[in-house]
Design a protein around this motif. Structure first.
Motif, short mmCIF file in Angstrom:
data_model
loop_
_atom_site.label_atom_id
_atom_site.label_comp_id
_atom_site.label_asym_id
_atom_site.label_seq_id
_atom_site.Cartn_x
_atom_site.Cartn_y
_atom_site.Cartn_z
N MET A 59 96.23 24.64 35.90
CA MET A 59 95.36 25.14 36.55
C MET A 59 95.00 26.57 36.69
N ALA A 60 95.87 27.35 36.78
CA ALA A 60 96.06 28.78 36.58
C ALA A 60 95.31 29.24 35.23
N LEU A 61 96.00 28.82 34.33
CA LEU A 61 95.40 28.97 33.13
C LEU A 61 93.97 28.78 32.67
N PHE A 62 93.55 27.53 33.11
CA PHE A 62 92.31 27.14 32.80
C PHE A 62 91.14 27.82 33.84
N GLY A 63 91.93 28.28 34.95
CA GLY A 63 91.19 29.03 35.89
C GLY A 63 90.44 30.39 35.22
N LEU A 64 91.68 30.82 34.73
CA LEU A 64 91.47 32.32 34.21
C LEU A 64 90.34 32.15 33.25
N LEU A 65 90.63 31.15 32.24
CA LEU A 65 89.59 31.06 31.20
C LEU A 65 88.17 30.55 31.83
N ALA A 66 88.02 29.85 33.02
CA ALA A 66 86.72 29.79 33.63
C ALA A 66 86.07 31.10 34.05
N VAL A 67 87.03 31.90 34.63
CA VAL A 67 86.54 33.31 35.22
C VAL A 67 86.13 34.12 34.05
N TYR A 68 86.76 34.23 32.92
CA TYR A 68 86.44 34.86 31.91
C TYR A 68 85.06 34.69 31.34
N PHE A 69 84.88 33.15 31.12
CA PHE A 69 83.57 32.86 30.74
C PHE A 69 82.40 32.89 31.68
N SER A 70 82.86 33.11 32.77
CA SER A 70 81.85 33.19 33.95
C SER A 70 81.41 34.65 33.93
N VAL A 71 82.19 35.44 33.71
CA VAL A 71 81.70 36.87 33.59
C VAL A 71 81.09 37.27 32.43
N LYS A 72 81.20 36.38 30.97
CA LYS A 72 80.58 36.55 29.86
C LYS A 72 79.25 35.98 30.22
N TYR A 73 79.22 34.92 30.97
CA TYR A 73 77.84 34.31 31.19
C TYR A 73 76.88 35.14 32.20
N VAL A 74 77.43 35.73 33.18
CA VAL A 74 76.53 36.71 34.01
C VAL A 74 76.01 37.94 33.04
N ARG A 75 76.97 38.32 32.59
CA ARG A 75 76.58 39.43 31.47
C ARG A 75 75.48 39.21 30.63
N SER A 76 75.54 37.93 30.02
CA SER A 76 74.35 37.47 29.06
C SER A 76 73.25 37.36 29.87
N ALA A 77 73.38 36.59 30.84
CA ALA A 77 72.09 36.31 31.92
C ALA A 77 71.71 37.33 32.37
N ALA A 78 72.19 38.42 32.78
CA ALA A 78 71.50 39.71 33.27
C ALA A 78 70.70 40.29 32.27
N GLN A 79 71.38 40.33 30.93
CA GLN A 79 70.64 40.99 29.74
C GLN A 79 69.58 40.41 29.53
N ALA A 80 69.44 39.05 29.31
CA ALA A 80 68.20 38.36 29.02
C ALA A 80 67.50 38.28 30.14
N GLU A 81 67.72 38.23 31.15
CA GLU A 81 66.73 38.58 32.41
C GLU A 81 66.09 39.94 32.52
N ALA A 82 66.72 40.73 32.10
CA ALA A 82 66.42 42.36 32.31
C ALA A 82 65.32 42.41 30.88
N LYS A 83 65.42 41.53 30.00
CA LYS A 83 64.28 41.52 28.56
C LYS A 83 62.98 40.90 29.11
#
Length: 80
Positions: A53-77
């Motif tokens: 659960m901890a390992l998969f949770g860390l992966l979820a946090v990593y991909f969530s951070v990647k998602y928010v960065r991509s979403a913010a960049q796309a929304e800013a454009k």
């Protein structure tokens, strides 16, 4: 509409936050469920279950951070 320092409007910021909450909750839920299911399938016990659960949770946090960065960049454009 006023823009923030990174080019997001207030409307865009709300969109990014809302989508991020949805995606992050789903990713974390899948991570916990996958850890529970795999630990049960392979009979790893409580420690194995929590470790997965901890390992998969860390992966979820990593991909969530990647998602928010991509979403913010796309929304800013976007130009409303």
């Amino acid at each position: 509409m006023a823009r923030t320092n990174d080019g997001l409007t207030a409307r865009g910021l709300v969109s990014v936050i809302s989508a991020t909450v949805l995606v992050a909750v789903q990713a974390f839920t899948v991570a916990v469920a996958a850890g529970w299911a795999l630990a049960g399938l392979f009979q790893l016990g409580d420690i194995g279950e929590y470790a997965l659960m901890a390992l998969f949770g860390l992966l979820a946090v990593y991909f969530s951070v990647k998602y928010v960065r991509s979403a913010a960049q796309a929304e800013a454009k976007l130009h409303y």
